[in-house]
Write a protein that holds these residues in place. Sequence first.
Motif, PDB file in Angstrom:
ATOM      1  N   LEU A  44      -9.950  28.864 159.700  1.00  0.00           N
ATOM      2  CA  LEU A  44      -9.812  30.087 158.909  1.00  0.00           C
ATOM      3  C   LEU A  44     -10.444  31.289 159.613  1.00  0.00           C
ATOM      4  O   LEU A  44      -9.934  32.409 159.533  1.00  0.00           O
ATOM      5  CB  LEU A  44     -10.439  29.882 157.534  1.00  0.00           C
ATOM      6  N   ALA A  48      -8.519  34.662 160.706  1.00  0.00           N
ATOM      7  CA  ALA A  48      -8.971  35.987 160.306  1.00  0.00           C
ATOM      8  C   ALA A  48      -9.087  36.940 161.486  1.00  0.00           C
ATOM      9  O   ALA A  48      -9.004  38.164 161.324  1.00  0.00           O
ATOM     10  CB  ALA A  48     -10.314  35.878 159.582  1.00  0.00           C
ATOM     11  N   PHE A  81     -13.116  37.749 155.793  1.00  0.00           N
ATOM     12  CA  PHE A  81     -12.463  36.443 155.695  1.00  0.00           C
ATOM     13  C   PHE A  81     -13.214  35.375 156.472  1.00  0.00           C
ATOM     14  O   PHE A  81     -13.110  34.188 156.159  1.00  0.00           O
ATOM     15  CB  PHE A  81     -11.017  36.547 156.174  1.00  0.00           C
ATOM     16  N   LEU A  84     -15.584  34.296 153.891  1.00  0.00           N
ATOM     17  CA  LEU A  84     -14.886  33.518 152.871  1.00  0.00           C
ATOM     18  C   LEU A  84     -14.505  32.130 153.383  1.00  0.00           C
ATOM     19  O   LEU A  84     -14.341  31.192 152.597  1.00  0.00           O
ATOM     20  CB  LEU A  84     -13.636  34.260 152.406  1.00  0.00           C
ATOM     21  N   ARG A  96      -7.645  32.662 148.291  1.00  0.00           N
ATOM     22  CA  ARG A  96      -8.039  32.972 149.666  1.00  0.00           C
ATOM     23  C   ARG A  96      -6.829  32.934 150.602  1.00  0.00           C
ATOM     24  O   ARG A  96      -6.672  33.805 151.468  1.00  0.00           O
ATOM     25  CB  ARG A  96      -9.103  31.991 150.137  1.00  0.00           C
ATOM     26  N   LEU A 100      -5.471  36.123 152.652  1.00  0.00           N
ATOM     27  CA  LEU A 100      -5.426  36.051 154.112  1.00  0.00           C
ATOM     28  C   LEU A 100      -4.020  36.311 154.628  1.00  0.00           C
ATOM     29  O   LEU A 100      -3.840  37.006 155.650  1.00  0.00           O
ATOM     30  CB  LEU A 100      -5.921  34.673 154.572  1.00  0.00           C
TER      31      LEU A 100
END
Length: 374
Positions: A44, A48, A81, A84, A96, A100
Amino acid sequence: MRRAGPLDAQTGRFRLGLITVTVFLGGRLLWWQSGAGLFLALMLVAAALIPIAMVVLTEGLLRRHAPLWLKGFTLIGGLVFAVLALLPAPAVEPYRAIALLAFQFAGFVATGWLVASRNRDSLSPNENWLIDRIALSLALILPFLLTEFHLPWLHFPVRLGGVAILAVCWLAVSMGRSTLDHRATIRAFAVIALAALAFGIAIARIAELDLAGHIRAVALVLSALLLVATVTEAMNLRPDSRRDGLLRRIAASKKGDQAAFLEGLRAEFATEGAIALGAKELAGFDQKALAAAFAADPLRQHRGPKADPDEQLQALFSRYQVSHLMLVAREPLRLIALNLPAMASHPGAETELRAIQRVALLLADQDDDRTAHR
């Protein structure tokens, strides 16, 4: 890209983008295999950072700074992000993933706007061609990236982000062949996609798979075809690298040093295994007839007695069993005999030989002039 030349700002930024998506795909693979939350967070975080990597690449391509607001948006959004990404999935999903996706889509749209609104006159034709090619690649692969996200309304049986990255790699390698226009690239991509669709469906029908199996089979065949196309494209660039090496040899040749020039080419180009024919080897041949034949064409190819009835040339070809003879010195007459079958050579091989012959003859003439002055 390393073979294309030294690492410049544009290539470095493009490689940074590839590294980012490599971390993303690697983190996802490790997460699938282990189920560890650490790899999910790594995936993730890399996702991001893709928008800021796109902005950095676009700046390098346009040779202009992106607007401050766009830099701030992609940088702050990436940091948010990234934070997150550390939260447990049950507490933040699917919100999320939706956020994103919206962030990445906004980043792609913003960079697309920068590319579309650029001042084309401030860039060279090659730079404009490169920017158009990268924009085309993003337009081709952007729909694939939608399958990377777990969205309530999108249940796709396979994630096509890896296929998209393979397409980017293929297009990146094909940038080294600037003679190909964008239409040719689109046609090539369409052929690959249609072939993957046809063979994937055929495999799924034979195995009696359901709709999800059909999609997975098509994705696997498409991945294989893109991999083959990428490797083939990279291999097709090797003659260009070979030609660059020939140009470097020519540029580095020293005045009057023909022997060093030919020796340097012997191990790298078509002159490997060549035979030098001097006065001793040409004894018994009609020197005047040979000089007249090579005055008409300093590079002679063996085409048979009917195509070239010169008896002296035919005797030389027959004695040494070679395909080419090139003139490298006039007084005294010196030749190079080498074997270069047409089926075993690339299309530009004869042009390379003519360049070698021309430079070798010029070096010999310079050596003769220097000797005469002495």
